[in-house]
Each structure stands twice: as C-alpha cells, then as structure tokens.
Design a protein around this motif. Structure first.
Motif, mmCIF file in Angstrom:
data_model
loop_
_atom_site.group_PDB
_atom_site.id
_atom_site.type_symbol
_atom_site.label_atom_id
_atom_site.label_comp_id
_atom_site.label_asym_id
_atom_site.label_seq_id
_atom_site.Cartn_x
_atom_site.Cartn_y
_atom_site.Cartn_z
ATOM 1 N N LYS A 190 0.823 -1.217 0.000
ATOM 2 C CA LYS A 190 0.000 0.000 0.000
ATOM 3 C C LYS A 190 0.854 1.263 0.000
ATOM 4 O O LYS A 190 1.777 1.395 0.818
ATOM 5 N N HIS A 334 -10.154 -8.501 6.247
ATOM 6 C CA HIS A 334 -11.383 -7.903 5.713
ATOM 7 C C HIS A 334 -12.254 -8.962 5.052
ATOM 8 O O HIS A 334 -13.477 -8.898 5.122
ATOM 9 N N HIS A 378 -3.543 -1.159 13.212
ATOM 10 C CA HIS A 378 -4.877 -1.227 13.818
ATOM 11 C C HIS A 378 -5.257 -2.689 13.926
ATOM 12 O O HIS A 378 -4.563 -3.555 13.379
HETATM 13 ZN ZN LIG Z 1 -7.965 -2.422 6.588
#
Ligand SMILES: [Zn+2]
Length: 597
Positions: A190, A334, A378
C-alpha cells in the motif's frame, strides 16, 4: 473505517527512570562522528566494547491489521521470526492506539512519527476535501511536477507523496540529524503505508499497484528493485495454490461465517491463484488473490533482503532504516474476519518469512547490530454475523441510511439539499456553510443529533467544537476522537458506533463486498502487538499500557536524535541498562576493587 485507552499519567518515577536512561545512554552514545567535530578519545579512556554505540540498522515491521491477541492465541504454533521476537525481544502486551481513527494511513503515520493524528494530520485513509469538494486519499499529491512511476515498464496512475503528513518521520529526522548518513528504504503493498513510514523524502519508498511495483518521482527508483521487479514479478506466482500449512490445530471452522472471499475463491482451502476464470493469464482478480495470499508477504520479504545486500545496509557510517509493512493480513482479515483459518495460516506463513528475514539480517548486518520493532496499524472487529452467534448486540451501522436521516431532519429547517456533503467512516461532512449555520441554530442541531442517534448501532455523536484543542476529558471515547481531530481535515460530526457494530458504507440495495472492518475506538481495533528486539533492547514481557506512538521516540533514544512531537514516550523500561551494552571499564581501581574485597 470500514472500510482506549487513556494515556497514562507519567509518574515521577517513570520520568526519573527516563532521565536516568537518557543520561546513561548518553554515556555510551557520545561517540565523535568525525575527528574534526570532536576531540579524540584520551589514550587512557576505557576500551570501547565490541557493540556499536548506535544501532547500524533500524528495522520497522508493520503487520497491517494484526490484532494484539493474535500473539497470545497463536504463539504456540510459531517457530520462526514471530516466535523469536517474543522470546528474544521485549513484548508489550498492553499496547493500543488511544485515538478513534484506527485506519492504515493513520496508524502508519503514528508509528513513523511518534505523534497522534491530531499532530501529524493523517486523519484517515481518505477524507473529504472541503476546498475541492471531493474525497482525497492521505497520500494524493496535487503538485503537477510529481507523478507515480513504475518498475519493469509499468505506467501507474496518480501521484502519491507524504506532503499531507504535518511532521517528519523518525527516519527522515534520523537522516537529517546525522547529515544524510542514513539510507531510508520502505516497502508495502500500500502507498499509504510505504510513504508514511518513509516520510517526505527517502532513498526508496515502493508499493504495489495493479500488478506492478511503483513509487513516486519524488523518491525515485533504485536499480536493484528494478532487477527484482523484472526477475520476480508477482505474475510468476500465477497458478500457485495457498494450502493450509499446519496438519491440524486450527481454532476455527472450515468456513468463516459472514466471510466474503476474493473473486475466484470459495470459503474453503485450498485457495488457487488463477484469477477469475481459473485459466489463462494474470488478470486483476489474480492480483487481488495474490495480495491476499502468503506469496505477497514473501515477495516483500525478498525485496527487504535484496535491499540489505544491494545497499549494504548497516555497513555505512550512519544508522540505516528499513521498513516493511505486510499488507496481506489486512486483506485476509477484511475478507475472512479475525476468526478464520485464513488469518491463522497467514500468520504461520509470515512467521517463516520473518525467520528468513532475521537470519539474513544476522548474517549480513550482524546479530545485535540492528534493532527491530514489529507492530500493527490497527486491529479488526469480528464479522458481525459471526459475533451475533454469541448473542451479543452486534450489527451493521449503515452509513448511507444515517446520511438520509440527517437530510430528512434538516428538511423541516429549510436547509439546502443536500446538506450533507459526505459521510466517510465516523466523519460526517456538511455542505459548505451548513455546519456554521447549524452551530447558531440549536433546534436544527438538536434535530440532526437526534436523527443520528436514532440510527441503529449509533452509541454517541460528537461535534467538532467538542474535540478541538484536545480538551481534558474523563471520557476515553471523547478523548479518542480528540486525539484524532485535525482542523480542516476531520469531519463536522463524529459517529461512535456501539461495540461490535461495524460502520458500513455499502450503498443502499447493494451487497456488502467485504466481511468486516476497523476504524473505531474500541479495543479490538486499537489493541496491537508491540515487539522490540535487538540492539539496546531488554528482553521480557511488559504489561504497562503503551501506544505504538512510543516506537519512534524509543528508536530516537537509541539513535541519539530528537523528535519534534511529545505524543509518544521512550519505552525506557525496555532499554538495556548501559552496563549490558558494553563491557565494564577495566580501570586500575576496578581491578583493585576485585582483588581487594
Ligand atoms: Zn484495513
């Protein structure tokens, strides 16, 4: 988005300890850089120890979406690098972000700068730009002289840099404060991870986009990355299969409840990397599968190892900086959720990759010459359908519906439509001048707040003016939103969901395209591992509450530099006492003390 913790009060004792370590560390880091800058050590000075005074290399590893409890749960199955970090390093078992916006760009900027989003300004992966009236990503750079460039002939879109990050990264401070002696290289799938870890300038910051490794013209390319991109492209993994690596010992069922796998995969192993149709060439669906597979983690590890070799990291005059953000756990989380065989297995595979990386660093840089930190940006909430099985209150907080309720509430007050410009995660942005008007229109404001609180799953709504300037508050939630608040970029209103309610931005009438997400101030999103190992680190388990913003100040203390932000603290308790750094001085007095008790 979907897509607390309090900052403890530092006691006098802690402050004293920090001061002592700084003072003592000063004794061992006071090494003249050049003969011209400082006097030569006196001939009678104690023999320098074999350990260097500063780490030769700082290694930052971020595992995107790695929850803190994954270490507790799965440690027994690890035999490689993750296990080594726990056994040979300092394991902070109560590390958590104190702020609300638990997203990738925010977390990486916090780790890299040692500051909270209220300071570094990276408030989300993307936010509503009030001036341009559109969503912008945290790394999008409007400067027409900057553009993304691709390796191996790729022609990527866009322009991404760290220009929106309001404070420098630890790495760029290190380079600046040591007069450029540091090389900075970062990798991730990313852009928002590779760029924030590197900072405003770097020797290389590389990410993955549409099947290719790319960077920005601001950072420039390096020949060995070009070579690796050509000789080991992602498409070389076409046709491979991700199979379970352990014979048994999986915690969860064969099919993760509520999971939404990538196109071309079903809910059970093995997962083939063959794109949409299962035959033919590498298509966009193949690259999604690849990014959700262990092969992506391995590719990042290989790039890191190549960097160590090609640049001889840790062999130059300064302290070098190498960072890798492993994105795959986030994609898999996810899709399949935290309670899945996929998450458990991807960590087993990452454990092996990290074993290889550390072995490489031991061989090339030298065990003890480098310091490494591993953390996450996170965590993640369980898939709502899965959580509901427990009988707990869990569900989807449907943001388009919430937006509709607010619009409806303002109809009676004759506000122009649409009054809401955007709802992005927790942040509600009103159309120009609407929020100013609302602040002087208590009845309309009350109607808006009431409408928002009526939406199923909403626990509380905060207003921007309650969060500015980090007001003192006993409420951890209020404080979490204040730590996230950056004027001009954050929203006008902030939605706190109930625990285990997922913020869901799926347009009304469409199917949810993911299993679960993150981005709120509950411990499942905030609690992450922090593991430090190597140069200057005192191994052990540490239970005091810390935040990942403490990593950069701790690196800074080890490297003898100063960061601008005071949000994070030096993890003094995990720094070796100086005597362990170096052998004791062999003075005549010391010898005499030994022989004459
Ligand atoms: Zn994420």
């Amino acid at each position: 988005m979907v897509p607390s913790r309090f900052l403890w009060k530092r006691t006098l004792l802690q402050r004293g300890l920090t001061a002592a370590v700084f003072f003592l560390a000063g004794g061992i880091t006071f090494v003249p850089r050049t003969a011209a800058q400082a006097p030569r050590p006196r001939a009678t000075a104690p023999q320098a120890s074999q350990a260097p005074a500063r780490p030769k290399l700082v290694v930052l590893l971020v595992v995107d979406q790695m929850r803190g409890d994954y270490v507790d749960k799965f440690l027994g199955q690890w035999t490689g690098g993750l296990k080594r970090l726990v056994e040979e390093g300092a394991w902070f078992r109560d590390a958590a972000y104190p702020y609300a916006a638990t997203e990738t760009c925010v977390g990486h900027a916090t780790i890299s700068t040692g500051a909270f989003p209220a300071t570094h300004g990276m408030v989300a992966n993307a936010w509503w730009d009030r001036k341009d009236q559109k969503m912008v990503t945290c790394t999008a750079d409007p400067d027409p002289s900057v553009k993304n460039i691709g390796y191996a002939g790729a022609t990527p879109q866009g322009a991404d840099t760290a220009w929106r990050m309001a404070v420098p990264s630890f790495a760029e401070e290190l380079k600046f404060q040591t007069s450029g002696a540091t090389r900075i290289v970062t990798f991730s799938l990313k852009a928002r991870a590779a760029i924030t870890m590197a900072g405003h300038k770097a020797d290389a910051a590389t990410w993955f986009d549409a099947g290719a490794w790319v960077t920005s013209s601001l950072y420039g390319t390096l020949p060995f990355i070009e070579e690796q991109a050509k000789s080991h492209p992602a498409k070389a993994d076409f046709g491979k299969t991700w199979s379970l690596s352990l014979p048994s010992a999986y915690w969860y069922g064969e099919k993760a409840l509520g999971a939404v796998p990538p196109v071309g995969w079903d809910l059970t192993f093995p997962h083939p990397l063959r794109g949409k149709s299962g035959v033919g060439e590498a298509d966009p669906d193949f690259y999604n599968q690849w990014a959700s597979s262990p092969y992506a983690d391995t590719a990042l590890t290989e790039l890191a190892e190549k960097t160590v070799d090609a640049l001889s990291l840790g062999k130059a005059a300064g302290t070098d900086f190498l960072a890798v953000s492993y994105s795959t756990v986030d994609y898999v989380g996810h899709e399949f959720g935290p309670r899945s065989r996929e998450i458990q297995d991807i960590l087993v595979r990452l454990d092996k990759d990290l074993s290889n990386l550390f072995a490489h660093l031991d061989a090339k840089v030298g065990r003890g010459n480098y310091v490494v930190a591993l953390t996450a940006d996170h965590g993640v909430v369980p898939v709502p359908e899965d959580m509901q099985r427990t009988g707990a209150d869990a569900g989807l907080l449907h943001l388009p519906e919430l937006q509709e309720r607010i619009e409806k509430a303002l109809e009676a007050f004759r506000y122009p439509k649409p009054a809401v410009a955007s709802v992005s995660g927790s942040d509600v942005y009103f159309a120009p001048s609407v929020y100013d008007k609302l602040q002087h229109d208590p009845a309309a404001m009350q109607a808006v707040l009431h409408a928002a609180l009526e939406q199923p799953g909403v626990a509380a709504v905060y207003r921007a003016e309650e969060l500015r300037d980090r007001p003192a508050s006993e409420s951890p939630m209020h404080r979490a939103f204040a730590y996230s608040y950056f004027p001009g970029r954050s929203g006008d209103l902030f939605i706190l969901p109930k625990p285990y309610w997922l913020l869901d931005g799926t347009p009304t009438g469409m199917q949810r395209s993911y299993g679960t997400g993150h981005g709120v101030p509950y411990n499942y999103d905030q609690h992450v591992p922090v593991l430090l190992m190597g140069f200057g680190i005192q191994p052990g388990q540490y239970f005091q509450p810390i935040t990942p913003a403490d990593i950069a100040p701790t690196f800074a203390a080890l490297c003898g530099i100063t960061l601008s932000s005071r949000d994070g603290h030096v993890l003094a308790e995990a720094l070796m006492k100086p005597r362990s750094f170096s052998s004791p001085p062999r003075t005549a007095a010391a010898q005499a003390a030994k022989t004459n008790p």
